[in-house]
Design a protein around this motif. Structure first.
Motif, PDB file in Angstrom:
ATOM      1  N   VAL A 171       0.843  -1.192   0.000  1.00 32.94           N
ATOM      2  CA  VAL A 171       0.000   0.000   0.000  1.00 32.94           C
ATOM      3  C   VAL A 171       0.886   1.252   0.000  1.00 32.94           C
ATOM      4  O   VAL A 171       0.654   2.212  -0.735  1.00 32.94           O
ATOM      5  CB  VAL A 171      -0.952  -0.003   1.225  1.00 32.94           C
ATOM      6  N   TYR A 172       1.930   1.194   0.795  1.00 35.83           N
ATOM      7  CA  TYR A 172       2.841   2.340   0.845  1.00 35.83           C
ATOM      8  C   TYR A 172       3.459   2.601  -0.526  1.00 35.83           C
ATOM      9  O   TYR A 172       3.470   3.731  -1.018  1.00 35.83           O
ATOM     10  CB  TYR A 172       3.948   2.101   1.886  1.00 35.83           C
ATOM     11  N   SER A 173       3.968   1.548  -1.161  1.00 34.87           N
ATOM     12  CA  SER A 173       4.664   1.733  -2.437  1.00 34.87           C
ATOM     13  C   SER A 173       3.721   2.219  -3.530  1.00 34.87           C
ATOM     14  O   SER A 173       4.110   3.030  -4.372  1.00 34.87           O
ATOM     15  CB  SER A 173       5.320   0.427  -2.884  1.00 34.87           C
ATOM     16  N   ALA A 174       2.495   1.704  -3.513  1.00 35.67           N
ATOM     17  CA  ALA A 174       1.534   2.143  -4.518  1.00 35.67           C
ATOM     18  C   ALA A 174       1.263   3.637  -4.362  1.00 35.67           C
ATOM     19  O   ALA A 174       1.217   4.395  -5.339  1.00 35.67           O
ATOM     20  CB  ALA A 174       0.242   1.344  -4.369  1.00 35.67           C
ATOM     21  N   TRP A 175       1.149   4.025  -3.121  1.00 37.56           N
ATOM     22  CA  TRP A 175       0.886   5.436  -2.834  1.00 37.56           C
ATOM     23  C   TRP A 175       2.098   6.284  -3.249  1.00 37.56           C
ATOM     24  O   TRP A 175       1.977   7.314  -3.906  1.00 37.56           O
ATOM     25  CB  TRP A 175       0.573   5.562  -1.340  1.00 37.56           C
ATOM     26  N   LEU A 176       3.291   5.798  -2.903  1.00 33.71           N
ATOM     27  CA  LEU A 176       4.520   6.515  -3.255  1.00 33.71           C
ATOM     28  C   LEU A 176       4.615   6.676  -4.772  1.00 33.71           C
ATOM     29  O   LEU A 176       4.881   7.760  -5.285  1.00 33.71           O
ATOM     30  CB  LEU A 176       5.733   5.732  -2.734  1.00 33.71           C
ATOM     31  N   MET A 177       4.357   5.590  -5.487  1.00 34.05           N
ATOM     32  CA  MET A 177       4.487   5.641  -6.943  1.00 34.05           C
ATOM     33  C   MET A 177       3.399   6.502  -7.561  1.00 34.05           C
ATOM     34  O   MET A 177       3.594   7.109  -8.606  1.00 34.05           O
ATOM     35  CB  MET A 177       4.456   4.226  -7.527  1.00 34.05           C
ATOM     36  N   ASP A 178       2.251   6.553  -6.917  1.00 31.69           N
ATOM     37  CA  ASP A 178       1.189   7.415  -7.409  1.00 31.69           C
ATOM     38  C   ASP A 178       1.687   8.853  -7.430  1.00 31.69           C
ATOM     39  O   ASP A 178       1.440   9.619  -8.359  1.00 31.69           O
ATOM     40  CB  ASP A 178      -0.032   7.291  -6.499  1.00 31.69           C
ATOM     41  N   ILE A 179       2.428   9.199  -6.361  1.00 31.22           N
ATOM     42  CA  ILE A 179       2.943  10.557  -6.270  1.00 31.22           C
ATOM     43  C   ILE A 179       4.111  10.757  -7.227  1.00 31.22           C
ATOM     44  O   ILE A 179       4.188  11.753  -7.933  1.00 31.22           O
ATOM     45  CB  ILE A 179       3.401  10.837  -4.819  1.00 31.22           C
ATOM     46  N   LYS A 180       5.014   9.782  -7.270  1.00 27.13           N
ATOM     47  CA  LYS A 180       6.255  10.008  -7.998  1.00 27.13           C
ATOM     48  C   LYS A 180       6.120   9.780  -9.503  1.00 27.13           C
ATOM     49  O   LYS A 180       6.746  10.460 -10.295  1.00 27.13           O
ATOM     50  CB  LYS A 180       7.369   9.108  -7.440  1.00 27.13           C
ATOM     51  N   GLU A 181       5.330   8.772  -9.880  1.00 22.77           N
ATOM     52  CA  GLU A 181       5.211   8.501 -11.313  1.00 22.77           C
ATOM     53  C   GLU A 181       4.189   9.398 -11.979  1.00 22.77           C
ATOM     54  O   GLU A 181       4.228   9.605 -13.177  1.00 22.77           O
ATOM     55  CB  GLU A 181       4.814   7.033 -11.560  1.00 22.77           C
ATOM     56  N   LYS A 182       3.254   9.860 -11.170  1.00 24.93           N
ATOM     57  CA  LYS A 182       2.218  10.788 -11.653  1.00 24.93           C
ATOM     58  C   LYS A 182       1.468  10.236 -12.862  1.00 24.93           C
ATOM     59  O   LYS A 182       1.260  10.928 -13.848  1.00 24.93           O
ATOM     60  CB  LYS A 182       2.860  12.132 -12.015  1.00 24.93           C
ATOM     61  N   ASN A 183       1.111   8.958 -12.792  1.00 24.69           N
ATOM     62  CA  ASN A 183       0.340   8.430 -13.922  1.00 24.69           C
ATOM     63  C   ASN A 183      -0.938   7.727 -13.473  1.00 24.69           C
ATOM     64  O   ASN A 183      -1.522   6.959 -14.210  1.00 24.69           O
ATOM     65  CB  ASN A 183       1.204   7.496 -14.780  1.00 24.69           C
ATOM     66  N   GLY A 184      -1.330   8.003 -12.257  1.00 20.83           N
ATOM     67  CA  GLY A 184      -2.600   7.442 -11.803  1.00 20.83           C
ATOM     68  C   GLY A 184      -2.504   6.013 -11.318  1.00 20.83           C
ATOM     69  O   GLY A 184      -3.441   5.223 -11.468  1.00 20.83           O
ATOM     70  N   THR A 185      -1.380   5.661 -10.687  1.00 17.02           N
ATOM     71  CA  THR A 185      -1.173   4.285 -10.223  1.00 17.02           C
ATOM     72  C   THR A 185      -2.290   3.817  -9.294  1.00 17.02           C
ATOM     73  O   THR A 185      -2.854   2.732  -9.481  1.00 17.02           O
ATOM     74  CB  THR A 185       0.173   4.171  -9.484  1.00 17.02           C
ATOM     75  N   LEU A 186      -2.616   4.652  -8.299  1.00 14.16           N
ATOM     76  CA  LEU A 186      -3.614   4.196  -7.321  1.00 14.16           C
ATOM     77  C   LEU A 186      -4.966   3.969  -7.973  1.00 14.16           C
ATOM     78  O   LEU A 186      -5.614   2.948  -7.731  1.00 14.16           O
ATOM     79  CB  LEU A 186      -3.739   5.194  -6.170  1.00 14.16           C
ATOM     80  N   SER A 187      -5.395   4.908  -8.793  1.00 12.99           N
ATOM     81  CA  SER A 187      -6.734   4.732  -9.358  1.00 12.99           C
ATOM     82  C   SER A 187      -6.737   3.629 -10.413  1.00 12.99           C
ATOM     83  O   SER A 187      -7.778   3.067 -10.720  1.00 12.99           O
ATOM     84  CB  SER A 187      -7.248   6.043  -9.937  1.00 12.99           C
ATOM     85  N   SER A 188      -5.562   3.297 -10.948  1.00 17.46           N
ATOM     86  CA  SER A 188      -5.543   2.312 -12.033  1.00 17.46           C
ATOM     87  C   SER A 188      -6.043   0.953 -11.587  1.00 17.46           C
ATOM     88  O   SER A 188      -6.583   0.192 -12.386  1.00 17.46           O
ATOM     89  CB  SER A 188      -4.134   2.188 -12.629  1.00 17.46           C
ATOM     90  N   ILE A 189      -5.883   0.600 -10.322  1.00 20.80           N
ATOM     91  CA  ILE A 189      -6.331  -0.712  -9.874  1.00 20.80           C
ATOM     92  C   ILE A 189      -7.853  -0.725  -9.670  1.00 20.80           C
ATOM     93  O   ILE A 189      -8.460  -1.773  -9.572  1.00 20.80           O
ATOM     94  CB  ILE A 189      -5.555  -1.190  -8.612  1.00 20.80           C
ATOM     95  N   PHE A 190      -8.450   0.457  -9.644  1.00 20.48           N
ATOM     96  CA  PHE A 190      -9.918   0.501  -9.624  1.00 20.48           C
ATOM     97  C   PHE A 190     -10.465   0.489 -11.045  1.00 20.48           C
ATOM     98  O   PHE A 190     -11.355  -0.281 -11.376  1.00 20.48           O
ATOM     99  CB  PHE A 190     -10.413   1.762  -8.907  1.00 20.48           C
ATOM    100  N   GLY A 191      -9.890   1.383 -11.901  1.00 20.55           N
ATOM    101  CA  GLY A 191     -10.482   1.530 -13.228  1.00 20.55           C
ATOM    102  C   GLY A 191      -9.730   0.808 -14.325  1.00 20.55           C
ATOM    103  O   GLY A 191     -10.284   0.518 -15.378  1.00 20.55           O
ATOM    104  N   GLY A 192      -8.451   0.550 -14.095  1.00 20.76           N
ATOM    105  CA  GLY A 192      -7.670  -0.156 -15.099  1.00 20.76           C
ATOM    106  C   GLY A 192      -6.811   0.760 -15.968  1.00 20.76           C
ATOM    107  O   GLY A 192      -5.917   0.293 -16.658  1.00 20.76           O
ATOM    108  N   TYR A 193      -7.085   2.095 -15.940  1.00 26.78           N
ATOM    109  CA  TYR A 193      -6.375   3.007 -16.857  1.00 26.78           C
ATOM    110  C   TYR A 193      -5.203   3.711 -16.193  1.00 26.78           C
ATOM    111  O   TYR A 193      -5.252   4.068 -15.018  1.00 26.78           O
ATOM    112  CB  TYR A 193      -7.344   4.069 -17.397  1.00 26.78           C
ATOM    113  N   LYS A 194      -4.157   3.904 -16.986  1.00 27.76           N
ATOM    114  CA  LYS A 194      -3.056   4.764 -16.562  1.00 27.76           C
ATOM    115  C   LYS A 194      -2.868   5.845 -17.611  1.00 27.76           C
ATOM    116  O   LYS A 194      -3.269   5.680 -18.769  1.00 27.76           O
ATOM    117  CB  LYS A 194      -1.768   3.947 -16.419  1.00 27.76           C
ATOM    118  N   PHE A 195      -2.232   6.932 -17.205  1.00 24.20           N
ATOM    119  CA  PHE A 195      -2.007   8.042 -18.129  1.00 24.20           C
ATOM    120  C   PHE A 195      -0.532   8.061 -18.431  1.00 24.20           C
ATOM    121  O   PHE A 195       0.283   8.389 -17.582  1.00 24.20           O
ATOM    122  CB  PHE A 195      -2.478   9.350 -17.500  1.00 24.20           C
TER     123      PHE A 195
END
Ligand code: HEM
Ligand code: SF4
Lengths: 371, 220
Positions: B189-213
């Motif tokens: 959970v920590y890493s997903a959150w970290l990558m959401d911030i650092k990669e800025k491509n919607g990592t966290l929401s992607s596991i709900f909707g499937g899409y990344k930017f």
């Protein structure tokens, strides 16, 4: 008065057989009771009673050689004191026990000769019973009888028997003598004599009723009963203690004794938290109990220690805790303490990483800031 | 920076099994912990606390096992982020480059996060381990479960493990792996959150909707 039970029981056993047993001093009620208990212990339908009674009648009383090696004589004690409808009497009367160190009258060369004579004369026909484990280290010097090693004796006697019954956990799996570090290299009968047909009747001590039933099975059907993956007869070891335990309702409810003598313990609650190994142990203790069916450990208020399971002294310890020790950690470290420590360490490590990550200066040249 | 692309990265079977796993692991850990250490003692014999805990444990055991199998099957049919190779970054040269890059980022030796459309390589390796831990948990669980009916289905399939590893050995393993999975969950959970911030491509929401930017320029 008409007694339906009596009619049912006597109906299947012929009058002639009953009279023979009465002539031997066993009254018909006791003999019928014996036959019905044996039928039930072997989990056979009641219709087999007649067959069992007849088997006990055949004129080929099989000779028995009972050997004691690295054991405590607990199984002998259990058997001699067996009293279920004079089970021991009936079976002891019936069998011809040619050699048994604890009870034989002969001594020294005399009984060695008796044993050898039986092995010679009844080769492939007698029943060998072994109590205690067999030491293999240093050429088997740690247990000798009449100058011969237990290993040699077992190989000769069990190797030539119609069937071998290992009584007690030591003979079945090595038991206490084989517990780590096993200084004498103790092994079970089936390991010491790989070629022999062995039936394991583990337990510390074994339950005499299971031994009697196993012998009766052998006499009735001419073969040993069906066994599980540990070589134990399914009729006696086919069900888990936990699944037949009289305290099970307390287990399911969520009522546990937390210490010996506490309120829960006094009310007969489940002994799970005191380390009961009933959930890991297969034996018919809850249904047939010990000492004429009077009690068994859990009924008496002590958790099961898994004494009929292989290597129980190593695998079921600590007896007063549910789970074994985690290898490589101290005695006080339970799996949960270690696990909690691991989870806490992970949380702290990633928490610290998070703080550092938040403070670090990222390369965010591609980010467009909102005004 | 060129135009962001919307990419369908996690197909529905991946997301579905992911959430089935999450729910099962939570329920299995709570009920499993209670089974291991029944910390609540109830006053009334007509309660059924342990009974329900075990019941739930076994229901979710089936859910979890089926979810594991479904995910295994999807390893053959899914897109490239869902297949076996996505979980074995060590199998390719590029993979190794990414492993080292991501390691340096996590250890603050590198400022720019290596960009990953699917799994980041360190996470992918963690998932390989976790996938195996899941299997051990399922196998040891069903072996223990089978004991209520010797000779039955589960005893027939897994009973030999009770002979090889011993009953208590399996229990201890089953119990300890719970803690490893809890440790993993914290990290995950920590890493997903970290990558959401650092990669800025919607990592966290992607596991709900499937899409990344995805920024095609950054992709390697
Ligand atoms: C994420 C997955 C799982 C976790 C975290 C988990 C956790 C646990 C824990 C902590 C225990 C207590 C062990 C003890 O101290 O004796 C337990 C018991 C048990 N688990 Fe699981 N478990 C999981 C999956 C499964 C699965 C898939 C099965 C398959 C049937 C299963 C079957 C069992 C059984 C039979 C017991 C023993 C129940 C009893 O003795 O009454 N578990 N589990
Ligand atoms: S006392 Fe032991 S065998 Fe009986 S229900 Fe409790 S845990 Fe099971």
């Amino acid at each position: 008065m008409h007694d339906p039970e009596k009619t049912l029981l006597e109906g299947s056993v012929s009058e002639e057989i009953l009279q023979k047993w009465e002539a031997r001093g066993v009254n018909r009620r006791d003999f019928l009771k014996f036959c019905s208990v044996m039928t039930a212990s072997l989990a056979l339908p009641a219709t087999f009673m007649g067959q069992i009674a007849e088997a006990m009648e055949a004129d080929n009383r099989p000779p028995v050689i009972w050997m004691e090696f690295q054991g405590c004589t607990g199984d002998t004690e259990a058997f001699l004191r067996a009293n279920q409808p004079t089970a021991a009497e009936i079976i002891l009367d019936y069998l011809s026990i040619d050699y048994h160190e604890t009870i034989m009258a002969a001594a020294g060369h005399q009984d060695e000769a008796a044993k050898n004579a039986t092995v010679e004369k009844y080769k492939g026909k007698y029943i060998a019973i072994v109590e205690g484990s067999i030491p293999m280290a240093d050429g088997g010097v740690y247990c000798t009888v009449a100058g011969n090693s237990a290993l040699n004796i077992a190989r000769e006697v069990c190797g030539n028997a119609a069937a071998t019954i290992a009584v007690g956990t030591c003979a079945s799996y090595g038991g206490l003598p084989a517990a780590a570090p096993n200084p004498t290299g103790a092994v079970s009968v089936s390991e010491a004599v790989p070629g022999a047909t062995v039936l394991n009747l583990p337990g510390c001590p074994l339950n005499a009723e299971n031994l009697t039933a196993a012998i009766v099975h052998f006499l009735t059907f001419g073969k040993l009963p069906a066994t599980d993956s540990f070589g134990r007869p399914k009729f006696a070891y086919g069900k888990r203690i936990h699944d037949n335990c009289e305290r099970r309702a307390h287990f399911d409810a969520g009522q546990y004794a937390e210490g010996f003598g506490d309120a829960g313990h006094r009310q007969g609650w489940c002994l799970y938290k005191l380390g009961c190994k009933g959930p890991e142990t297969f034996h018919n203790c809850p249904t047939i109990r010990y000492n004429e069916g009077s009690s068994w450990p859990v009924q008496a208020g002590h958790g099961c220690i898994g004494c009929s399971e292989p290597q129980f002294w190593d695998s079921m310890t600590p007896f007063y805790r549910r789970l074994p020790q985690v290898p490589g950690f101290g005695v006080e470290a339970t799996a949960d303490k270690i696990g909690l420590g691991l989870a806490a360490a992970t949380a702290v490590a990633f928490g610290a990483h998070g703080v550092a990550s938040a403070l670090r200066k990222d390369d965010d040249s591609t980010v467009k800031r909102e005004d | 920076m060129s135009t962001l692309e919307i990419r369908y990265v996690w197909e529905w079977p991946v997301r579905l099994t992911h959430w089935f796993n999450v729910i099962s692991i939570i329920v299995l850990s709570v009920t499993g912990y209670y089974i291991g250490d029944p910390f609540v003692s109830v006053p009334s014999t007509s309660s059924y606390v342990m009974g329900w805990m075990r019941y739930l444990h076994f229901i979710f055991a089936y859910v979890f096992a089926l979810s594991w199998i479904a995910r295994l099957i999807w390893m053959f049919f899914g897109n490239r982020h869902a297949r076996f190779l996505a979980f074995a970054p060590w199998a390719s040269r590029d993979g190794w480059k990414n492993i080292i890059g991501t390691f340096c980022f996590y250890t603050f030796l590198r400022r720019k996060v290596p960009y990953a459309v699917g799994h980041n390589p360190l996470a992918a390796m963690a998932y390989s381990c976790v996938f195996i831990l899941f299997l051990i948990q399922i196998v040891s669980g069903f072996a223990l479960y089978g004991q209520f009916a010797p000779g039955g289905l589960w005893d027939g399939i897994f009973g030999s493990l009770l002979v090889t590893f011993g009953n208590q050995g399996l229990r201890l393993t089953h119990h300890l792996i719970m803690w490893l999975l809890i440790g993993f969950a914290i990290h995950h959970v920590y890493s997903a959150w970290l990558m959401d911030i650092k990669e800025k491509n919607g990592t966290l929401s992607s596991i709900f909707g499937g899409y990344k930017f995805i920024d095609p320029d950054e992709e390697n």
